[in-house]
Motif scaffolding. Structure first.
Motif, PDB file in Angstrom:
ATOM      1  N   THR A  17      -1.649  -6.160   8.056  1.00 20.78           N
ATOM      2  CA  THR A  17      -1.873  -4.505   7.664  1.00 20.78           C
ATOM      3  C   THR A  17      -0.459  -3.957   7.938  1.00 20.78           C
ATOM      4  OG1 THR A  17      -3.090  -2.612   7.951  1.00 20.78           O
ATOM      5  CG2 THR A  17      -2.442  -3.900   9.917  1.00 20.78           C
ATOM      6  N   ALA A  18      -0.017  -2.740   7.342  1.00 23.11           N
ATOM      7  CA  ALA A  18       1.337  -2.261   7.422  1.00 23.11           C
ATOM      8  C   ALA A  18       0.868  -0.865   6.920  1.00 23.11           C
ATOM      9  CB  ALA A  18       2.471  -2.985   6.657  1.00 23.11           C
ATOM     10  N   ARG A  19       2.295  -0.115   7.247  1.00 21.54           N
ATOM     11  CA  ARG A  19       2.318   1.154   6.495  1.00 21.54           C
ATOM     12  C   ARG A  19       3.624   1.098   5.557  1.00 21.54           C
ATOM     13  NH1 ARG A  19      -1.391   4.770   8.361  1.00 21.54           N
ATOM     14  NH2 ARG A  19      -0.271   6.432   7.310  1.00 21.54           N
ATOM     15  N   LEU A  20       3.269   1.654   4.370  1.00 20.74           N
ATOM     16  CA  LEU A  20       4.122   1.927   3.378  1.00 20.74           C
ATOM     17  C   LEU A  20       3.903   3.308   2.768  1.00 20.74           C
ATOM     18  CD1 LEU A  20       5.822   0.540   1.338  1.00 20.74           C
ATOM     19  CD2 LEU A  20       4.159  -0.210   0.020  1.00 20.74           C
ATOM     20  N   ARG A  21       5.324   4.014   3.010  1.00 17.84           N
ATOM     21  CA  ARG A  21       5.235   5.727   2.586  1.00 17.84           C
ATOM     22  C   ARG A  21       4.000   6.300   2.912  1.00 17.84           C
ATOM     23  NH1 ARG A  21       5.864   2.504  -2.641  1.00 17.84           N
ATOM     24  NH2 ARG A  21       8.163   2.324  -3.130  1.00 17.84           N
ATOM     25  N   ASP A  22       3.968   5.931   4.369  1.00 17.37           N
ATOM     26  CA  ASP A  22       3.000   6.635   5.246  1.00 17.37           C
ATOM     27  C   ASP A  22       1.493   6.445   4.659  1.00 17.37           C
ATOM     28  OD1 ASP A  22       4.737   8.129   6.824  1.00 17.37           O
ATOM     29  OD2 ASP A  22       5.054   9.633   5.257  1.00 17.37           O
ATOM     30  N   ARG A  23       1.251   5.386   3.846  1.00 15.98           N
ATOM     31  CA  ARG A  23      -0.344   5.155   3.639  1.00 15.98           C
ATOM     32  C   ARG A  23      -0.454   3.675   4.133  1.00 15.98           C
ATOM     33  NH1 ARG A  23      -0.505   4.007  -2.803  1.00 15.98           N
ATOM     34  NH2 ARG A  23       1.625   3.037  -2.881  1.00 15.98           N
ATOM     35  N   PRO A  24      -1.835   3.350   4.665  1.00 12.98           N
ATOM     36  CA  PRO A  24      -2.033   1.917   5.164  1.00 12.98           C
ATOM     37  C   PRO A  24      -2.278   1.237   4.030  1.00 12.98           C
ATOM     38  CG  PRO A  24      -4.035   3.583   5.263  1.00 12.98           C
ATOM     39  CD  PRO A  24      -2.835   4.263   4.704  1.00 12.98           C
ATOM     40  N   VAL A  25      -1.593  -0.018   4.168  1.00 12.82           N
ATOM     41  CA  VAL A  25      -1.771  -1.362   2.978  1.00 12.82           C
ATOM     42  C   VAL A  25      -2.300  -2.465   3.691  1.00 12.82           C
ATOM     43  CG1 VAL A  25      -0.175  -0.030   1.614  1.00 12.82           C
ATOM     44  CG2 VAL A  25       0.643  -1.879   3.146  1.00 12.82           C
ATOM     45  N   LEU A  26      -2.530  -3.211   2.860  1.00 11.05           N
ATOM     46  CA  LEU A  26      -3.025  -4.715   3.206  1.00 11.05           C
ATOM     47  C   LEU A  26      -2.159  -5.607   2.615  1.00 11.05           C
ATOM     48  CD1 LEU A  26      -7.089  -4.446   3.223  1.00 11.05           C
ATOM     49  CD2 LEU A  26      -5.604  -4.531   5.010  1.00 11.05           C
ATOM     50  N   VAL A  27      -1.652  -6.680   3.086  1.00 15.92           N
ATOM     51  CA  VAL A  27      -1.019  -7.868   2.529  1.00 15.92           C
ATOM     52  C   VAL A  27      -1.523  -8.973   2.493  1.00 15.92           C
ATOM     53  CG1 VAL A  27       1.221  -8.819   2.342  1.00 15.92           C
ATOM     54  CG2 VAL A  27       1.397  -6.371   3.249  1.00 15.92           C
ATOM     55  N   SER A  28      -1.866  -9.618   1.499  1.00 17.74           N
ATOM     56  CA  SER A  28      -2.778 -10.792   1.428  1.00 17.74           C
ATOM     57  C   SER A  28      -2.078 -11.878   0.814  1.00 17.74           C
ATOM     58  CB  SER A  28      -4.117 -10.609   0.833  1.00 17.74           C
ATOM     59  OG  SER A  28      -4.039 -10.041  -0.459  1.00 17.74           O
ATOM     60  N   GLY A  29      -2.280 -13.135   1.142  1.00 21.87           N
ATOM     61  CA  GLY A  29      -1.756 -14.571   0.443  1.00 21.87           C
ATOM     62  C   GLY A  29      -2.858 -15.316  -0.070  1.00 21.87           C
ATOM     63  N   ASP A  30      -2.609 -15.723  -1.605  1.00 20.92           N
ATOM     64  CA  ASP A  30      -3.776 -16.291  -2.101  1.00 20.92           C
ATOM     65  C   ASP A  30      -2.722 -17.337  -3.088  1.00 20.92           C
ATOM     66  OD1 ASP A  30      -2.774 -14.460  -4.199  1.00 20.92           O
ATOM     67  OD2 ASP A  30      -4.804 -14.524  -5.207  1.00 20.92           O
ATOM     68  N   GLY A  31      -3.308 -18.675  -2.875  1.00 15.97           N
ATOM     69  CA  GLY A  31      -2.041 -19.503  -3.663  1.00 15.97           C
ATOM     70  C   GLY A  31      -0.642 -19.338  -3.532  1.00 15.97           C
ATOM     71  N   SER A  32       0.184 -19.212  -4.278  1.00 11.86           N
ATOM     72  CA  SER A  32       1.577 -19.081  -3.893  1.00 11.86           C
ATOM     73  C   SER A  32       2.039 -17.679  -3.955  1.00 11.86           C
ATOM     74  CB  SER A  32       2.575 -19.964  -4.753  1.00 11.86           C
ATOM     75  OG  SER A  32       2.246 -19.697  -6.255  1.00 11.86           O
ATOM     76  N   THR A  33       0.969 -16.583  -4.403  1.00 11.53           N
ATOM     77  CA  THR A  33       1.247 -15.199  -4.298  1.00 11.53           C
ATOM     78  C   THR A  33       0.835 -14.130  -3.216  1.00 11.53           C
ATOM     79  OG1 THR A  33       1.005 -15.599  -6.837  1.00 11.53           O
ATOM     80  CG2 THR A  33       0.712 -13.451  -6.079  1.00 11.53           C
ATOM     81  N   MET A  34       1.468 -13.228  -2.993  1.00 11.08           N
ATOM     82  CA  MET A  34       1.191 -12.139  -2.049  1.00 11.08           C
ATOM     83  C   MET A  34       0.882 -11.071  -3.133  1.00 11.08           C
ATOM     84  SD  MET A  34       3.864 -12.887   0.828  1.00 11.08           S
ATOM     85  CE  MET A  34       5.103 -13.513  -0.244  1.00 11.08           C
ATOM     86  N   ARG A  35      -0.242 -10.270  -2.435  1.00  6.29           N
ATOM     87  CA  ARG A  35      -0.568  -9.169  -2.929  1.00  6.29           C
ATOM     88  C   ARG A  35      -0.580  -7.996  -1.910  1.00  6.29           C
ATOM     89  NH1 ARG A  35      -2.658 -10.214  -8.114  1.00  6.29           N
ATOM     90  NH2 ARG A  35      -2.936 -12.761  -8.194  1.00  6.29           N
ATOM     91  N   VAL A  36      -0.134  -6.622  -2.248  1.00  2.66           N
ATOM     92  CA  VAL A  36      -0.292  -5.593  -1.563  1.00  2.66           C
ATOM     93  C   VAL A  36      -1.304  -4.534  -2.077  1.00  2.66           C
ATOM     94  CG1 VAL A  36       1.103  -3.225  -0.473  1.00  2.66           C
ATOM     95  CG2 VAL A  36       2.177  -5.805  -1.145  1.00  2.66           C
ATOM     96  N   TRP A  37      -2.532  -4.091  -1.228  1.00  3.45           N
ATOM     97  CA  TRP A  37      -3.462  -3.193  -1.469  1.00  3.45           C
ATOM     98  C   TRP A  37      -3.316  -2.071  -0.682  1.00  3.45           C
ATOM     99  CZ3 TRP A  37      -6.308  -5.775  -5.256  1.00  3.45           C
ATOM    100  CH2 TRP A  37      -6.294  -7.143  -5.263  1.00  3.45           C
TER     101      TRP A  37
END
Length: 652
Positions: free
Chosen positions: A361-381
């Protein structure tokens, strides 16, 4: 192949010009050694038991089969390099492929799923096609003969079983009973259809972690193969019909390798195709019987078709991603997970394209986001809405095993470890890679953790080959002394102990170990008590002192005092399979430990009493392999990633 053990009394030091340096494994056929060829290249030398060489016809057949084996195209197979006789022992030399067997990987990490399972199926079928094209029947295709190498799955030991057939008594079986086709149990000869049956049984194990024909003794297993339908529970729906057809009792009713490759690569749908000719093959529905080894493709058209399919499969497996065309993210926020799933009103379920092995978990532009890894890809939510933020982050060439977040000045960054043996740093806002990858690991990077030292963020990484490395993210220079763990490291965390930064690592040697980050010196004795591999570790505080939490293949969660090396209370029991992930947090002013595992459940524990807090969370349809606790809208939430390709958010 496994890491080598030392040579012992009775093991030769030299065979046919190959210098033996370690033992890779031992089985019913013989011993496999790690060796060095005269020019220095590492190879695997399999020496068969002495009884194999006693019969001149067996020796002749073995050497002939080895020569044929050298003609097998190197499509996902370990190439046969040499063979000979040393004294009273037959030996075969092949490429050395580092990595665990499929059997060990599934036993340690759980079933394969998603695109990883599909790639495994196509790769191993491609290997079988190459083996059959050379006129060889494998005869012993099983999870232990598929090595999960750094460049993908590799099939080994093809052709050796044939050399054993003449020496087998009526009470012996050539091959592993759980993966033998029924016609072999009836005394008929092996044919291509026999390998198809064994391949399908192997894929069932890969997809589910259980055998297609279960049983505790060989007689029960053989009876199940001959009389019962396979247990396909847990096999993905798109593979179930194909595997069921391959496991037909009638070899003539099974699909061919060529037909299955066409099906799995989208170039046709021949589930039941005309089987290739060969020993044990049955034209139409006629009776099967012993035949001489005749393996011929029936027409030039079939030969060309097989070659094209092999090339298509190889390109599909190894082809690079197309720049500018990332896979579209597919966030699917639920309307609120049902109460049967254990989630409250905050429930979100985010769809991935592969197993979600890691989340941060992180903060990006003052909003909470999730960073997840699946396969060889990462996604931000976006944690609030469940919507994807930007395009997927790509660049690793193999699976992303672990992610952590840090800050470089005012910029939030993601640190990732991968099966491609690298650690990489990414700008969270743009998805751009920052600088060159960190290298130094000789095996998969299993885990990364981030800490701070002298005002600079530092990443610590643990590798499958046992190394633990650290780098300063600002200067990009190594930190401290590299740590050489005696066994593979599966998880790392960092905490402070007596005023110094220490690394905590869980390992395949059943222990948790603690080292000084700067000196690399061990801090106390290993934390010993688990009876199997330690898959996961986390750190937290109890009563103002640091404690370590660990989860293991032995189904337990344990809490340790790293200062004394003693366990804190009894193990937490309740999981029925491997504990794959643990995390610790403060919820409502009280400490909690959260664990998830291959039994698809999430459990919350009081770390002081060891008692469960409430009922387990259920709802994942695959193993739970990543966890974190954070806040969403001012309320504590639990985030879980599963082998069912979903990321779920639960209201605590």
């Amino acid at each position: 192949m496994p890491d080598p053990g030392p040579l012992t009394t009775g093991d030769p030091e030299q065979v046919g010009g190959y210098r033996l340096t370690g033992v890779l494994g031992e089985g019913g056929q013989g011993v496999v050694y790690l060796a060095h060829a005269p020019h220095g290249r590492r190879v695997a030398v399999k020496m068969l038991h002495a009884r194999m060489a006693a019969d001149p016809m067996v020796r002749e057949r073995f050497l002939r089969e080895a020569e044929v084996g050298r003609r097998v195209a190197a499509f996902c197979t370990a190439r046969v390099l040499d063979a000979g006789v040393a004294g009273d022992r037959l030996y075969m030399v092949s490429e050395y492929i580092p990595g665990p067997s499929l059997h060990d990987l599934v036993a340690d990490d759980g079933p394969r799923a998603g695109s990883g399972l599909d790639r495994l199926a196509v790769t191993t079928l491609t290997a079988l096609a190459a083996i059959h094209q050379a006129g060889i029947i494998h005869r012993d295709f099983k999870p232990r003969n598929v090595i999960m190498g750094p460049e993908g799955p590799v099939v080994i030991d093809f052709g050796i079983a044939r050399a054993m057939e003449r020496t087998a008594t009526t009470s012996e079986l050539v091959g592993s009973p759980a993966y033998l086709a029924p016609e072999l149990l009836d005394g008929r000869e092996a044919g291509p259809a026999s390998d198809v049956f064994s391949w399908a049984a192997t894929m069932v194990y890969a997809a589910t972690g259980h055998p297609a024909f279960p049983g505790n003794i060989q007689a029960a297993v053989m009876n199940a193969i001959l009389t019962r339908e396979p247990d396909l529970s847990g096999v993905p729906a798109h593979l179930r019909p194909l595997l069921a057809a391959c496991l037909d009792k009638d070899p003539g009713a099974r699909p061919t390798v060529t037909g299955m490759l066409a099906t799995l690569t989208g170039r046709g749908s021949p589930v039941r195709d005309e089987p290739l000719t060969g020993p044990g093959a049955r034209p139409g529905n006629g009776p099967a019987g012993p035949r001489s080894v005749v393996r011929r493709v029936r027409s030039a058209a079939v030969a060309v078709s097989a070659a094209v399919l092999l090339l298509v499969a190889a390109f599909w497996l190894r082809g690079p991603d197309v720049p500018g065309k990332p896979a579209p993210p597919s966030a699917q926020p639920s309307a609120g997970a049902s109460s049967s799933e254990g989630a409250g009103p905050a429930g979100l379920s985010l769809a991935h394209s592969d197993s979600v092995w890691t989340v941060a978990t992180a903060r990006l532009r003052d909003r909470p986001v999730l960073v997840s890894g699946d396969g060889s890809t990462m996604r931000v939510w976006d944690l609030t809405t469940g919507e994807p933020v930007g395009a997927p982050i790509t660049g690793h060439v193999d699976g992303v095993s672990s992610v952590a977040v840090a800050r470089l000045g005012e910029r939030p960054v993601v640190v990732s470890g991968s099966d491609d043996r690298t650690v990489r740093v990414w700008d969270l806002a743009t998805g751009d890679q920052l600088g060159a990858p960190f290298t130094g690991h000789t095996g998969w990077v299993e885990s990364v953790a981030v800490t701070e030292l002298n005002g600079h963020p530092v990443v610590v990484s643990g590798g499958y080959k046992g190394s633990v490395l650290a780098w300063d993210l600002v200067t990009r220079k190594p930190v401290g002394t590299p740590i050489d763990h005696p066994a593979g490291v599966e998880s790392v965390a960092v905490t402070e102990l007596d005023g110094r930064q220490v690394i905590v690592a869980g390992s395949r040697d059943h222990t948790v170990r603690v080292w000084d980050l700067l000196t690399g010196e061990p801090v106390g004795a290993p934390l010993a008590g688990h009876t199997h591999e330690v898959h996961t570790v986390a750190v937290t505080e109890l009563d103002g002192r640091p404690v370590v939490v660990s989860g293991s293949r032995d189904h337990t969660v344990r809490v340790w005092d790293p200062a004394t090396g003693e366990p804190v209370g009894a193990p937490f029991t309740g999981h029925s399979r491997d504990v794959m992930t643990v995390t610790a947090a403060q919820v409502g002013g009280r400490p909690v430990v959260v664990s998830g595992g291959h039994d698809r459940s999430i459990r919350i524990w009081d770390p002081v009493t060891g008692e469960p807090l409430g009922a387990p969370f259920t709802g994942h349809t695959g193993g739970v392999v990543s966890l974190l606790v954070t806040e969403r809208g001012g309320r504590p939430v639990l985030v879980s990633g599963g082998q069912d390709k979903t990321l779920k958010v639960w209201d605590l």
